[in-house]
Scaffold this motif. Structure first.
Motif, PDB file in Angstrom:
ATOM      1  N   ALA A 253      -9.012 -39.969 -21.534  1.00  0.00           N
ATOM      2  CA  ALA A 253      -8.352 -39.866 -20.231  1.00  0.00           C
ATOM      3  C   ALA A 253      -7.642 -38.533 -20.078  1.00  0.00           C
ATOM      4  N   ALA A 254      -7.042 -38.070 -21.196  1.00  0.00           N
ATOM      5  CA  ALA A 254      -6.384 -36.766 -21.143  1.00  0.00           C
ATOM      6  C   ALA A 254      -7.401 -35.658 -20.873  1.00  0.00           C
ATOM      7  N   ALA A 255      -8.577 -35.775 -21.536  1.00  0.00           N
ATOM      8  CA  ALA A 255      -9.628 -34.774 -21.301  1.00  0.00           C
ATOM      9  C   ALA A 255     -10.094 -34.815 -19.848  1.00  0.00           C
ATOM     10  N   ARG A 256     -10.213 -36.028 -19.344  1.00  0.00           N
ATOM     11  CA  ARG A 256     -10.620 -36.150 -17.938  1.00  0.00           C
ATOM     12  C   ARG A 256      -9.561 -35.576 -16.998  1.00  0.00           C
ATOM     13  N   ALA A 257      -8.298 -35.842 -17.335  1.00  0.00           N
ATOM     14  CA  ALA A 257      -7.229 -35.297 -16.492  1.00  0.00           C
ATOM     15  C   ALA A 257      -7.247 -33.774 -16.504  1.00  0.00           C
ATOM     16  N   ALA A 258      -7.463 -33.187 -17.691  1.00  0.00           N
ATOM     17  CA  ALA A 258      -7.547 -31.718 -17.742  1.00  0.00           C
ATOM     18  C   ALA A 258      -8.727 -31.207 -16.921  1.00  0.00           C
ATOM     19  N   GLU A 259      -9.843 -31.911 -17.055  1.00  0.00           N
ATOM     20  CA  GLU A 259     -11.018 -31.500 -16.277  1.00  0.00           C
ATOM     21  C   GLU A 259     -10.776 -31.686 -14.785  1.00  0.00           C
ATOM     22  N   ALA A 260     -10.041 -32.732 -14.441  1.00  0.00           N
ATOM     23  CA  ALA A 260      -9.729 -32.950 -13.022  1.00  0.00           C
ATOM     24  C   ALA A 260      -8.825 -31.847 -12.482  1.00  0.00           C
ATOM     25  N   ARG A 261      -7.825 -31.448 -13.296  1.00  0.00           N
ATOM     26  CA  ARG A 261      -6.955 -30.360 -12.853  1.00  0.00           C
ATOM     27  C   ARG A 261      -7.745 -29.062 -12.669  1.00  0.00           C
ATOM     28  N   LYS A 262      -8.631 -28.814 -13.661  1.00  0.00           N
ATOM     29  CA  LYS A 262      -9.478 -27.633 -13.534  1.00  0.00           C
ATOM     30  C   LYS A 262     -10.370 -27.739 -12.295  1.00  0.00           C
ATOM     31  N   ALA A 263     -10.867 -28.955 -12.077  1.00  0.00           N
ATOM     32  CA  ALA A 263     -11.728 -29.157 -10.901  1.00  0.00           C
ATOM     33  C   ALA A 263     -10.943 -28.954  -9.615  1.00  0.00           C
ATOM     34  N   ARG A 264      -9.682 -29.419  -9.592  1.00  0.00           N
ATOM     35  CA  ARG A 264      -8.881 -29.221  -8.396  1.00  0.00           C
ATOM     36  C   ARG A 264      -8.591 -27.732  -8.147  1.00  0.00           C
ATOM     37  N   ALA A 265      -8.285 -27.029  -9.265  1.00  0.00           N
ATOM     38  CA  ALA A 265      -8.052 -25.587  -9.100  1.00  0.00           C
ATOM     39  C   ALA A 265      -9.301 -24.890  -8.590  1.00  0.00           C
ATOM     40  N   THR A 266     -10.448 -25.278  -9.191  1.00  0.00           N
ATOM     41  CA  THR A 266     -11.714 -24.689  -8.731  1.00  0.00           C
ATOM     42  C   THR A 266     -11.990 -25.069  -7.278  1.00  0.00           C
ATOM     43  N   ALA A 267     -11.724 -26.343  -6.967  1.00  0.00           N
ATOM     44  CA  ALA A 267     -11.953 -26.796  -5.586  1.00  0.00           C
ATOM     45  C   ALA A 267     -11.041 -26.071  -4.610  1.00  0.00           C
ATOM     46  N   ALA A 268      -9.757 -25.860  -5.046  1.00  0.00           N
ATOM     47  CA  ALA A 268      -8.840 -25.141  -4.157  1.00  0.00           C
ATOM     48  C   ALA A 268      -9.296 -23.708  -3.945  1.00  0.00           C
ATOM     49  N   ALA A 269      -9.731 -23.042  -5.025  1.00  0.00           N
ATOM     50  CA  ALA A 269     -10.222 -21.665  -4.889  1.00  0.00           C
ATOM     51  C   ALA A 269     -11.460 -21.614  -4.004  1.00  0.00           C
ATOM     52  N   GLN A 270     -12.388 -22.570  -4.250  1.00  0.00           N
ATOM     53  CA  GLN A 270     -13.594 -22.597  -3.420  1.00  0.00           C
ATOM     54  C   GLN A 270     -13.250 -22.935  -1.966  1.00  0.00           C
ATOM     55  N   ALA A 271     -12.257 -23.824  -1.813  1.00  0.00           N
ATOM     56  CA  ALA A 271     -11.870 -24.174  -0.441  1.00  0.00           C
ATOM     57  C   ALA A 271     -11.294 -22.965   0.288  1.00  0.00           C
ATOM     58  N   LYS A 272     -10.467 -22.174  -0.445  1.00  0.00           N
ATOM     59  CA  LYS A 272      -9.940 -20.959   0.185  1.00  0.00           C
ATOM     60  C   LYS A 272     -11.056 -19.979   0.524  1.00  0.00           C
ATOM     61  N   ALA A 273     -11.961 -19.778  -0.453  1.00  0.00           N
ATOM     62  CA  ALA A 273     -13.090 -18.875  -0.180  1.00  0.00           C
ATOM     63  C   ALA A 273     -13.935 -19.391   0.968  1.00  0.00           C
ATOM     64  N   GLN A 274     -14.146 -20.715   0.955  1.00  0.00           N
ATOM     65  CA  GLN A 274     -14.940 -21.306   2.033  1.00  0.00           C
ATOM     66  C   GLN A 274     -14.217 -21.169   3.381  1.00  0.00           C
ATOM     67  N   ALA A 275     -12.872 -21.329   3.339  1.00  0.00           N
ATOM     68  CA  ALA A 275     -12.109 -21.166   4.582  1.00  0.00           C
ATOM     69  C   ALA A 275     -12.238 -19.742   5.108  1.00  0.00           C
ATOM     70  N   ARG A 276     -12.146 -18.758   4.184  1.00  0.00           N
ATOM     71  CA  ARG A 276     -12.321 -17.377   4.641  1.00  0.00           C
ATOM     72  C   ARG A 276     -13.732 -17.141   5.171  1.00  0.00           C
ATOM     73  N   ALA A 277     -14.725 -17.694   4.466  1.00  0.00           N
ATOM     74  CA  ALA A 277     -16.109 -17.524   4.934  1.00  0.00           C
ATOM     75  C   ALA A 277     -16.319 -18.199   6.276  1.00  0.00           C
ATOM     76  N   GLU A 278     -15.733 -19.407   6.408  1.00  0.00           N
ATOM     77  CA  GLU A 278     -15.879 -20.098   7.692  1.00  0.00           C
ATOM     78  C   GLU A 278     -15.156 -19.353   8.808  1.00  0.00           C
ATOM     79  N   ALA A 279     -13.993 -18.770   8.480  1.00  0.00           N
ATOM     80  CA  ALA A 279     -13.284 -17.992   9.508  1.00  0.00           C
ATOM     81  C   ALA A 279     -14.100 -16.788   9.939  1.00  0.00           C
ATOM     82  N   ALA A 280     -14.712 -16.095   8.944  1.00  0.00           N
ATOM     83  CA  ALA A 280     -15.558 -14.949   9.301  1.00  0.00           C
ATOM     84  C   ALA A 280     -16.779 -15.404  10.087  1.00  0.00           C
ATOM     85  N   SER A 281     -17.376 -16.528   9.631  1.00  0.00           N
ATOM     86  CA  SER A 281     -18.544 -17.034  10.356  1.00  0.00           C
ATOM     87  C   SER A 281     -18.179 -17.489  11.758  1.00  0.00           C
ATOM     88  N   ALA A 282     -16.994 -18.097  11.882  1.00  0.00           N
ATOM     89  CA  ALA A 282     -16.548 -18.525  13.219  1.00  0.00           C
ATOM     90  C   ALA A 282     -16.289 -17.328  14.113  1.00  0.00           C
TER      91      ALA A 282
END
Length: 439
Positions: A237-266
């Protein structure tokens, strides 16, 4: 400039030398010819007069005073009497009559010529004065006409200039009005764009907050579940939690990049989608409301399913330690993308063979790709979802030859939001890869 002749001199009576006037010369020539004809006619008339008439007409008078008077009054000089006639009744001789007649004819001819010359000179002076007067009047008329023409030209130029200035003022006013209207339209469009961008940012922030809250809730649930498991399960569970935190950080970074890309595309597509913005916004709001309702229902179903699964796992743990070890080993294999069939797939932490097709069928309708028709790009994406099926993160692990197609796939996953359940009714919670190929 008009030329005024000097009438006090003799030259002022003459017609001007320039310009040459043939008509005046012709008139003068005709007048002189007429005078010569008149003189010739007078001479011919004197010659043709009968001799008897001349003798009868000339009566000599011996009175000295009468001779002087007759000489001055008639314009003829009587022949001087050198000697008085011997007898009063003596008649003049034929020679005397002829001489007297010739003298009278000569005197008449000289008088006629002199009169004709005087008349011609007087007529020439009158004609010269008339020509000078006519020339002066013509020059004055020309000067007046020129001044009038200049006045008309100045008036026309003034009116033309006033019309041009009025037209220029009108055009300038129209240009200023058009510029003001364009500026107003630009301001309205800019405010509309800012409003849409602000709404999108607010919606994205709300979505991010919701996702983070769901992720935190799922993490709390997983941590509570891990606390009830054995020591071995706590490490996992601890390993999963670490992976989840990493996934959230990655998701947040991708979400920001995606938001910038969507803003440029918009920003690029805003000009093209301005006409359909209102309809698309209404449709998006409707879809968002429907999606929120579906997510709430699925979250509740996932929570109930997770509770049931935890109950089953707790029951399996209480029955024997071997079942718990098998489940732990199955989850680890699923984390590497192990596939299974039927209900045994998720019990081992994997997913069934048909689950990838389920995910593609859910995601493909949300792909918005307007690229060219060259080639068939293939993109491999790594995805992980929570217990309620909500996508925690998604990233491209093997990009295609078309970056627009890769971005379109990520945008489609973002629009999808949640993944479907597997054949056992549960959503796999392990990361897995899925291939998207353009049809």
């Amino acid at each position: 400039m008009s030329h005024t002749p000097d009438l006090s001199s003799h030259e002022g009576l003459l017609p001007p030398r320039e310009p040459f006037r043939p008509a005046a010369w012709l008139v003068a020539l005709l007048i002189h010819l007429g005078l010569l004809g008149l003189l010739a006619w007078a001479t011919h008339w004197a010659v043709d007069t009968p001799a008897g008439e001349a003798v009868v007409a000339e009566v000599w008078d011996s009175t000295p005073s009468e001779e002087g008077q007759s000489g001055t009054g008639g314009g003829q000089s009587a022949p001087e009497a050198t000697a008085a006639p011997t007898t009063a009744a003596a008649a003049p001789t034929e020679a005397d009559v002829a001489d007297a007649r010739h003298a009278a004819e000569a005197q008449q001819a000289r008088a006629a010529a002199h009169a004709a010359q005087l008349a011609a000179a007087r007529q020439a002076r009158e004609q010269a004065r008339e020509a000078v007067r006519q020339q002066a009047e013509a020059q004055q008329a020309q000067e007046e006409a020129r001044q009038q023409a200049e006045a008309r030209e100045k008036e026309r130029a003034r009116k033309t200039e006033e019309a041009a200035q009025a037209r220029q003022r009108h055009l300038q006013a129209m240009a200023e009005a058009r510029q003001a209207a364009q500026q107003q339209e630009a301001d309205v469009a800019l405010r509309r764009q800012r409003h849409l961008l602000q709404q999108k940012q607010e919606a994205h922030a709300a979505e991010q907050a919701r996702r983070q809250a769901q992720a935190a809730q799922a993490e709390a649930e997983r941590q509570a579940h891990a606390a009830q498991l054995k020591k071995a399960r706590q490490q996992e569970a601890a390993a999963r939690a670490a992976e989840a935190r990493k996934a959230r950080a990655t998701a947040a970074a991708q979400a920001k990049a995606q938001a910038r890309a969507e803003a440029a595309s918009a920003a690029r597509s805003q000009a093209r989608a301005a006409a359909a913005a209102a309809a698309q916004k209404a449709k998006a709001e409707k879809m968002a409301a429907a999606r929120i309702a579906r997510e709430k229902a699925r979250a509740e179903a996932g929570r109930q399913s997770e509770i049931a699964r935890m109950a089953r796992m707790a029951a399996g743990t209480s029955l024997g330690g071997s079942g718990g070890d098998a489940h732990a080993r199955g989850t680890g294999a699923g984390g590497k993308g192990q596939k299974g069939t039927g209900k045994d797939a998720t019990s081992r932490g994997g997913f069934s063979a048909s689950y990838a097709a389920r995910v593609r069928n859910r995601v493909y309708p949300n792909i918005r790709f307007h690229g060219g028709n060259d080639g068939a790009p293939v993109t491999v994406v790594r995805v992980r979802a929570g217990a309620d099926g909500h996508i925690l993160f998604s990233r491209v692990v093997k990009p295609s030859t078309d970056s627009d197609w890769d971005q379109a796939v990520l945008n489609a996953l973002e629009r999808t939001g949640t993944l479907p359940a597997d054949v056992d009714g549960q959503v796999p919670q392990v990361p897995f890869t899925i291939t998207f190929k353009r049809h």
